[in-house]
Design a protein around this motif. Structure first.
Motif, mmCIF file in Angstrom:
data_model
loop_
_atom_site.group_PDB
_atom_site.id
_atom_site.type_symbol
_atom_site.label_atom_id
_atom_site.label_comp_id
_atom_site.label_asym_id
_atom_site.label_seq_id
_atom_site.Cartn_x
_atom_site.Cartn_y
_atom_site.Cartn_z
ATOM 1 N N TRP A 85 -8.878 -11.021 6.170
ATOM 2 C CA TRP A 85 -7.954 -9.706 6.674
ATOM 3 C C TRP A 85 -6.481 -9.440 6.502
ATOM 4 O O TRP A 85 -6.336 -8.333 6.512
ATOM 5 N N ALA A 86 -5.978 -10.080 6.409
ATOM 6 C CA ALA A 86 -4.310 -10.542 5.725
ATOM 7 C C ALA A 86 -3.842 -9.427 4.730
ATOM 8 O O ALA A 86 -2.985 -8.888 4.825
ATOM 9 N N THR A 87 -4.720 -9.774 4.008
ATOM 10 C CA THR A 87 -4.423 -9.503 2.297
ATOM 11 C C THR A 87 -5.135 -7.935 2.227
ATOM 12 O O THR A 87 -3.973 -7.128 1.942
ATOM 13 N N LEU A 89 -5.047 -6.075 5.484
ATOM 14 C CA LEU A 89 -4.240 -5.839 6.153
ATOM 15 C C LEU A 89 -2.746 -5.516 5.261
ATOM 16 O O LEU A 89 -1.442 -5.151 6.090
ATOM 17 N N GLY A 90 -2.214 -6.078 4.526
ATOM 18 C CA GLY A 90 -1.169 -6.489 4.225
ATOM 19 C C GLY A 90 0.529 -7.568 4.854
ATOM 20 O O GLY A 90 0.986 -7.414 5.359
ATOM 21 N N TYR A 91 -0.634 -8.431 5.860
ATOM 22 C CA TYR A 91 0.301 -9.261 6.690
ATOM 23 C C TYR A 91 0.697 -10.244 6.297
ATOM 24 O O TYR A 91 1.002 -11.648 6.283
ATOM 25 N N GLY A 92 0.139 -10.569 4.981
ATOM 26 C CA GLY A 92 1.054 -11.741 3.895
ATOM 27 C C GLY A 92 0.252 -13.256 4.203
ATOM 28 O O GLY A 92 -0.739 -13.521 5.051
ATOM 29 N N GLY A 95 0.322 -14.013 8.267
ATOM 30 C CA GLY A 95 -1.037 -13.179 8.721
ATOM 31 C C GLY A 95 -2.213 -14.476 8.677
ATOM 32 O O GLY A 95 -2.817 -14.161 9.444
ATOM 33 N N GLU A 99 -4.886 -15.736 10.787
ATOM 34 C CA GLU A 99 -6.105 -15.443 11.455
ATOM 35 C C GLU A 99 -7.321 -16.386 11.196
ATOM 36 O O GLU A 99 -7.916 -17.192 11.496
#
Length: 190
Positions: A85-87, A89-92, A95, A99
């Motif tokens: 999800w973080a990957t 969505l680009g939250y790094g 994120g 998560e």
């Protein structure tokens, strides 16, 4: 300062996969203690979920291979990319931490519900449970299992676990309905 991403050498992480599978499987069989063949079917689906989850988490990154190869989604082949999800969505890393914290909070809550339910069942010794956790929930062990599965799907979603989670819910909802009928026959309106 950004450190470069290190390529995933999945074979180095297999011992972690085996340790995680053994520990999670022990907890599964200890707290959900299957008795009938229908119980074993539900627990078998959860066992497949556990194996699929930890094999991808620490072993073979099937979901990342599928997303990058077939769908042409650019995901680096590193362990941290498993926080999909973080990957995606680009939250790094921040994120991924959110998560992971959210997922583990649900897993821990689920495990606590399972343990409380199991403890109450052991103490009841065949009596109808209407106090404690059973005064608030009809099926704390199954509810806890569903929370733990959801938590793992948030923390580390994979194609096999996404496919297995509705099977787990379906099997355990059916099991809960059969248990309700048996308890109704045994205890009546109480």
């Amino acid at each position: 300062m950004n450190t470069p991403l290190q390529e995933w050498h999945w074979s180095e992480l297999w011992p972690l996969a085996l340790i995680a599978i053994v520990i999670a499987s022990w907890a599964l069989y200890h707290f959900l203690a299957p008795q009938s063949w229908r119980d074993w079917a539900g627990v078998g689906a959860v066992q497949a979920f556990i194996i699929a989850l930890y094999t991808e988490m620490y072993g073979f990154p099937l979901t990342i291979y599928v997303l990058t190869s077939f769908l042409h989604v650019p995901i680096p082949l590193v362990h941290d990319s498993g926080h999909l999800w973080a990957t995606l969505l680009g939250y790094g890393p921040a994120g991924a931490l959110v998560e992971m914290a959210t997922g583990y909070a649900l897993v821990i809550t689920g495990v606590i519900l399972i343990a409380k339910g199991w403890r109450a069942v052991l103490r009841a010794r065949g009596r109808l449970l209407t106090v404690g956790i059973y005064a608030r929930m009809r099926h704390p062990q199954y509810g806890g299992l569903f929370l733990a599965v959801l938590g793992q799907l948030i923390h580390w979603p994979t194609i096999p676990t996404l496919l297995l989670s509705p099977v787990i819910v379906w099997l355990h909802v059916g099991l809960a309905r059969r248990e309700e009928k048996r308890l109704l026959a045994e205890f009546g309106d109480r």
